[in-house]
Design a protein around this motif. Structure first.
Motif, mmCIF file in Angstrom:
data_model
loop_
_atom_site.group_PDB
_atom_site.id
_atom_site.type_symbol
_atom_site.label_atom_id
_atom_site.label_comp_id
_atom_site.label_asym_id
_atom_site.label_seq_id
_atom_site.Cartn_x
_atom_site.Cartn_y
_atom_site.Cartn_z
ATOM 1 N N GLU B 16 0.644 -1.149 0.129
ATOM 2 C CA GLU B 16 -0.044 0.156 0.001
ATOM 3 C C GLU B 16 0.895 1.465 0.012
ATOM 4 O O GLU B 16 0.288 2.350 0.082
ATOM 5 N N ALA B 17 2.024 1.173 -0.033
ATOM 6 C CA ALA B 17 3.005 2.310 0.036
ATOM 7 C C ALA B 17 2.974 3.015 -1.718
ATOM 8 O O ALA B 17 2.613 2.207 -2.573
ATOM 9 N N PHE B 18 3.368 4.087 -1.597
ATOM 10 C CA PHE B 18 3.384 4.828 -2.918
ATOM 11 C C PHE B 18 4.746 4.527 -3.710
ATOM 12 O O PHE B 18 5.754 4.505 -2.977
ATOM 13 N N LEU B 19 4.770 4.284 -4.986
ATOM 14 C CA LEU B 19 5.783 3.853 -5.796
ATOM 15 C C LEU B 19 6.363 4.867 -6.774
ATOM 16 O O LEU B 19 5.380 5.450 -7.609
ATOM 17 N N GLY B 78 -0.022 4.519 -6.835
ATOM 18 C CA GLY B 78 -0.472 4.997 -5.584
ATOM 19 C C GLY B 78 -0.236 3.927 -4.566
ATOM 20 O O GLY B 78 -0.155 4.164 -3.406
ATOM 21 N N SER B 79 -0.647 2.837 -4.630
ATOM 22 C CA SER B 79 -0.480 1.677 -3.801
ATOM 23 C C SER B 79 -0.272 0.273 -4.038
ATOM 24 O O SER B 79 -0.851 -0.365 -5.120
ATOM 25 N N VAL B 80 1.012 0.057 -3.760
ATOM 26 C CA VAL B 80 1.482 -1.318 -4.365
ATOM 27 C C VAL B 80 1.047 -2.590 -3.550
ATOM 28 O O VAL B 80 0.750 -2.193 -2.622
ATOM 29 N N GLN B 81 1.386 -3.539 -4.213
ATOM 30 C CA GLN B 81 0.802 -4.964 -3.853
ATOM 31 C C GLN B 81 2.088 -5.646 -4.084
ATOM 32 O O GLN B 81 2.816 -5.641 -4.692
#
Lengths: 113, 112
Positions: B16-19, B78-81
Protein backbone atom coordinates in the motif's frame (compact mmCIF):
# COMPACT_ATOMS: atom_id res chain seq x y z
CA UNK A 1 -4.60 -15.76 -28.41
CA UNK A 2 -1.28 -17.55 -28.03
CA UNK A 3 1.64 -15.34 -27.13
CA UNK A 4 5.19 -15.44 -28.41
CA UNK A 5 6.62 -18.90 -27.83
CA UNK A 6 10.29 -19.75 -27.59
CA UNK A 7 12.11 -23.06 -27.50
CA UNK A 8 13.94 -24.58 -25.84
CA UNK A 9 13.48 -23.09 -22.39
CA UNK A 10 17.03 -23.95 -21.42
CA UNK A 11 20.04 -24.85 -23.52
CA UNK A 12 23.42 -25.98 -22.25
CA UNK A 13 26.40 -25.92 -24.59
CA UNK A 14 30.17 -25.90 -24.36
CA UNK A 15 32.61 -23.39 -25.77
CA UNK A 16 33.01 -23.58 -29.53
CA UNK A 17 29.69 -25.30 -30.17
CA UNK A 18 26.74 -23.84 -32.05
CA UNK A 19 23.33 -23.02 -30.58
CA UNK A 20 19.98 -22.67 -32.33
CA UNK A 21 17.10 -20.89 -30.63
CA UNK A 22 13.57 -20.79 -32.03
CA UNK A 23 10.71 -18.32 -31.83
CA UNK A 24 7.09 -18.36 -32.97
CA UNK A 25 5.46 -14.94 -33.11
CA UNK A 26 1.92 -14.02 -32.24
CA UNK A 27 -0.46 -14.92 -35.05
CA UNK A 28 -0.65 -12.04 -37.52
CA UNK A 29 2.67 -10.52 -36.47
CA UNK A 30 5.25 -10.31 -39.24
CA UNK A 31 8.13 -8.68 -37.37
CA UNK A 32 10.38 -10.64 -35.03
CA UNK A 33 13.07 -9.18 -32.79
CA UNK A 34 15.83 -10.82 -30.78
CA UNK A 35 17.36 -9.37 -27.61
CA UNK A 36 20.10 -10.58 -25.31
CA UNK A 37 19.76 -10.16 -21.55
CA UNK A 38 23.14 -10.86 -20.04
CA UNK A 39 24.16 -10.35 -16.42
CA UNK A 40 25.72 -6.96 -15.98
CA UNK A 41 24.95 -5.86 -19.54
CA UNK A 42 21.19 -5.47 -19.43
CA UNK A 43 18.90 -5.94 -22.40
CA UNK A 44 20.51 -5.38 -25.77
CA UNK A 45 18.96 -5.44 -29.23
CA UNK A 46 20.33 -8.18 -31.47
CA UNK A 47 18.32 -8.55 -34.68
CA UNK A 48 15.09 -7.53 -36.40
CA UNK A 49 13.40 -9.59 -39.12
CA UNK A 50 10.40 -8.58 -41.16
CA UNK A 51 8.82 -10.38 -44.09
CA UNK A 52 11.69 -12.85 -44.20
CA UNK A 53 14.44 -10.24 -44.39
CA UNK A 54 16.96 -9.04 -41.83
CA UNK A 55 16.15 -5.34 -41.40
CA UNK A 56 18.55 -4.27 -38.67
CA UNK A 57 21.12 -5.69 -36.30
CA UNK A 58 22.64 -4.47 -33.09
CA UNK A 59 26.28 -4.27 -32.13
CA UNK A 60 27.00 -8.01 -32.14
CA UNK A 61 29.60 -10.02 -34.08
CA UNK A 62 28.64 -11.92 -37.26
CA UNK A 63 28.61 -15.26 -35.43
CA UNK A 64 25.20 -14.15 -34.24
CA UNK A 65 22.84 -14.71 -37.13
CA UNK A 66 19.35 -15.85 -37.85
CA UNK A 67 16.56 -16.15 -40.29
CA UNK A 68 12.83 -15.80 -40.62
CA UNK A 69 10.71 -18.43 -42.29
CA UNK A 70 7.66 -17.96 -44.57
CA UNK A 71 5.36 -18.58 -41.58
CA UNK A 72 7.17 -15.70 -39.79
CA UNK A 73 8.77 -17.91 -37.16
CA UNK A 74 12.45 -17.27 -36.59
CA UNK A 75 15.70 -18.91 -35.59
CA UNK A 76 18.67 -17.34 -33.88
CA UNK A 77 21.98 -19.09 -34.46
CA UNK A 78 25.07 -18.46 -32.40
CA UNK A 79 28.28 -20.00 -33.72
CA UNK A 80 31.60 -20.58 -31.98
CA UNK A 81 30.02 -20.12 -28.55
CA UNK A 82 31.96 -18.17 -25.95
CA UNK A 83 31.46 -18.09 -22.19
CA UNK A 84 30.13 -14.53 -22.36
CA UNK A 85 27.29 -15.69 -24.62
CA UNK A 86 25.62 -17.09 -21.52
CA UNK A 87 22.41 -15.09 -21.25
CA UNK A 88 18.64 -15.08 -21.53
CA UNK A 89 17.68 -14.60 -25.18
CA UNK A 90 14.32 -12.94 -25.62
CA UNK A 91 12.26 -12.94 -28.77
CA UNK A 92 9.56 -10.36 -29.43
CA UNK A 93 7.06 -9.86 -32.21
CA UNK A 94 4.92 -7.04 -33.50
CA UNK A 95 2.65 -6.12 -36.35
CA UNK A 96 4.72 -5.12 -39.34
CA UNK A 97 3.68 -1.53 -39.83
CA UNK A 98 3.59 1.65 -37.86
CA UNK A 99 4.36 2.30 -34.25
CA UNK A 100 3.40 -1.10 -32.88
CA UNK A 101 4.40 -2.39 -29.44
CA UNK A 102 6.64 -5.43 -29.13
CA UNK A 103 5.34 -8.48 -27.27
CA UNK A 104 7.93 -10.72 -25.66
CA UNK A 105 8.25 -14.44 -25.09
CA UNK A 106 9.59 -16.00 -21.89
CA UNK A 107 13.05 -16.47 -23.36
CA UNK A 108 15.63 -19.20 -23.81
CA UNK A 109 18.35 -19.39 -21.19
CA UNK A 110 21.62 -20.32 -22.85
CA UNK A 111 24.38 -21.56 -20.56
CA UNK A 112 27.91 -22.05 -21.85
CA UNK A 113 30.12 -24.41 -19.85
CA UNK B 1 23.52 7.51 -29.09
CA UNK B 2 20.26 6.79 -27.35
CA UNK B 3 20.32 5.82 -23.70
CA UNK B 4 17.96 5.24 -20.79
CA UNK B 5 18.90 5.72 -17.15
CA UNK B 6 16.91 4.19 -14.31
CA UNK B 7 17.26 4.48 -10.59
CA UNK B 8 19.30 1.77 -8.94
CA UNK B 9 17.43 -0.94 -7.12
CA UNK B 10 16.30 -2.83 -5.32
CA UNK B 11 13.40 -0.71 -4.16
CA UNK B 12 11.78 -2.22 -1.07
CA UNK B 13 8.33 -1.02 -0.05
CA UNK B 14 5.57 -2.11 2.26
CA UNK B 15 2.20 -3.04 0.79
CA UNK B 16 0.00 0.00 0.00
CA UNK B 17 3.00 2.34 -0.17
CA UNK B 18 3.44 4.87 -2.99
CA UNK B 19 5.86 3.88 -5.74
CA UNK B 20 8.05 6.04 -7.93
CA UNK B 21 10.72 4.62 -10.23
CA UNK B 22 12.69 7.33 -11.99
CA UNK B 23 13.59 7.10 -15.66
CA UNK B 24 15.39 9.67 -17.81
CA UNK B 25 16.45 9.34 -21.41
CA UNK B 26 18.75 10.73 -24.05
CA UNK B 27 17.61 10.61 -27.66
CA UNK B 28 18.33 12.49 -30.86
CA UNK B 29 14.72 12.69 -32.00
CA UNK B 30 11.27 12.26 -30.54
CA UNK B 31 11.10 8.72 -29.21
CA UNK B 32 8.22 6.63 -27.97
CA UNK B 33 8.63 5.62 -24.34
CA UNK B 34 7.71 2.35 -22.64
CA UNK B 35 7.64 0.61 -19.31
CA UNK B 36 8.01 -3.17 -19.33
CA UNK B 37 7.73 -5.51 -16.32
CA UNK B 38 9.52 -8.83 -15.89
CA UNK B 39 8.19 -11.28 -13.29
CA UNK B 40 10.54 -14.02 -12.04
CA UNK B 41 11.22 -16.64 -14.68
CA UNK B 42 9.23 -14.85 -17.35
CA UNK B 43 9.78 -12.58 -20.32
CA UNK B 44 8.91 -8.91 -20.52
CA UNK B 45 5.35 -7.67 -20.49
CA UNK B 46 4.42 -4.26 -21.83
CA UNK B 47 3.04 -2.26 -18.91
CA UNK B 48 2.35 1.11 -20.54
CA UNK B 49 3.56 3.43 -23.26
CA UNK B 50 3.48 7.05 -24.42
CA UNK B 51 4.26 8.24 -27.92
CA UNK B 52 4.48 12.03 -27.62
CA UNK B 53 5.17 14.79 -25.15
CA UNK B 54 2.65 15.18 -22.29
CA UNK B 55 1.04 11.81 -23.08
CA UNK B 56 0.18 9.79 -19.99
CA UNK B 57 0.34 6.02 -20.20
CA UNK B 58 -1.58 4.01 -17.63
CA UNK B 59 -2.34 0.38 -16.86
CA UNK B 60 -3.13 -1.69 -13.76
CA UNK B 61 -2.86 1.37 -11.52
CA UNK B 62 0.57 2.34 -12.88
CA UNK B 63 1.06 5.69 -14.61
CA UNK B 64 3.86 7.52 -16.38
CA UNK B 65 3.88 10.90 -18.13
CA UNK B 66 6.15 11.74 -21.09
CA UNK B 67 8.00 14.90 -20.03
CA UNK B 68 9.98 16.29 -22.93
CA UNK B 69 11.31 19.29 -21.00
CA UNK B 70 12.95 17.07 -18.38
CA UNK B 71 13.44 14.05 -20.72
CA UNK B 72 11.79 11.86 -18.11
CA UNK B 73 9.18 9.09 -17.92
CA UNK B 74 8.87 8.24 -14.24
CA UNK B 75 6.69 5.27 -13.24
CA UNK B 76 4.23 5.77 -10.37
CA UNK B 77 1.64 3.74 -8.52
CA UNK B 78 -0.43 4.97 -5.64
CA UNK B 79 -0.65 1.73 -3.66
CA UNK B 80 1.60 -1.23 -4.41
CA UNK B 81 0.76 -4.88 -3.77
CA UNK B 82 2.96 -7.88 -3.08
CA UNK B 83 2.07 -9.11 -6.57
CA UNK B 84 3.79 -6.04 -8.06
CA UNK B 85 7.18 -7.42 -7.02
CA UNK B 86 9.15 -7.69 -10.27
CA UNK B 87 11.84 -5.97 -12.32
CA UNK B 88 10.71 -2.86 -14.18
CA UNK B 89 12.41 -1.68 -17.37
CA UNK B 90 12.11 1.73 -18.96
CA UNK B 91 12.71 1.75 -22.72
CA UNK B 92 12.66 4.06 -25.70
CA UNK B 93 12.26 3.64 -29.42
CA UNK B 94 13.36 6.36 -31.81
CA UNK B 95 10.84 7.42 -34.43
CA UNK B 96 11.20 5.36 -37.57
CA UNK B 97 13.23 2.68 -35.86
CA UNK B 98 12.26 -0.65 -34.35
CA UNK B 99 15.01 -1.47 -31.87
CA UNK B 100 14.18 -0.79 -28.24
CA UNK B 101 16.83 0.75 -25.99
CA UNK B 102 16.38 -0.40 -22.40
CA UNK B 103 17.44 0.91 -19.05
CA UNK B 104 19.20 -1.41 -16.65
CA UNK B 105 16.01 -2.34 -14.82
CA UNK B 106 14.82 -1.65 -11.27
CA UNK B 107 13.91 -4.50 -8.97
CA UNK B 108 10.86 -3.81 -6.80
CA UNK B 109 10.24 -5.86 -3.68
CA UNK B 110 6.92 -5.33 -1.89
CA UNK B 111 6.63 -6.73 1.60
CA UNK B 112 3.30 -7.65 3.22
Amino acid sequence: EAGVTQSPTHLIKTRGQQATLRCSPISGHTSVYWYQQALGLGLQFLLWYDEGEERNRGNFPPRFSGRQFPNYSSELNVNALELEDSALYLCASSLGSGDQPQHFGDGTRLSIL
Amino acid sequence: GDSVTQMEGPVTLSEEAFLTINCTYTATGYPSLFWYVQYPGEGLQLLLKATKADDKGSNKGFEATYRKETTSFHLEKGSVQVSDSAVYFCALREAGRRALTFGSGTRLQVQP
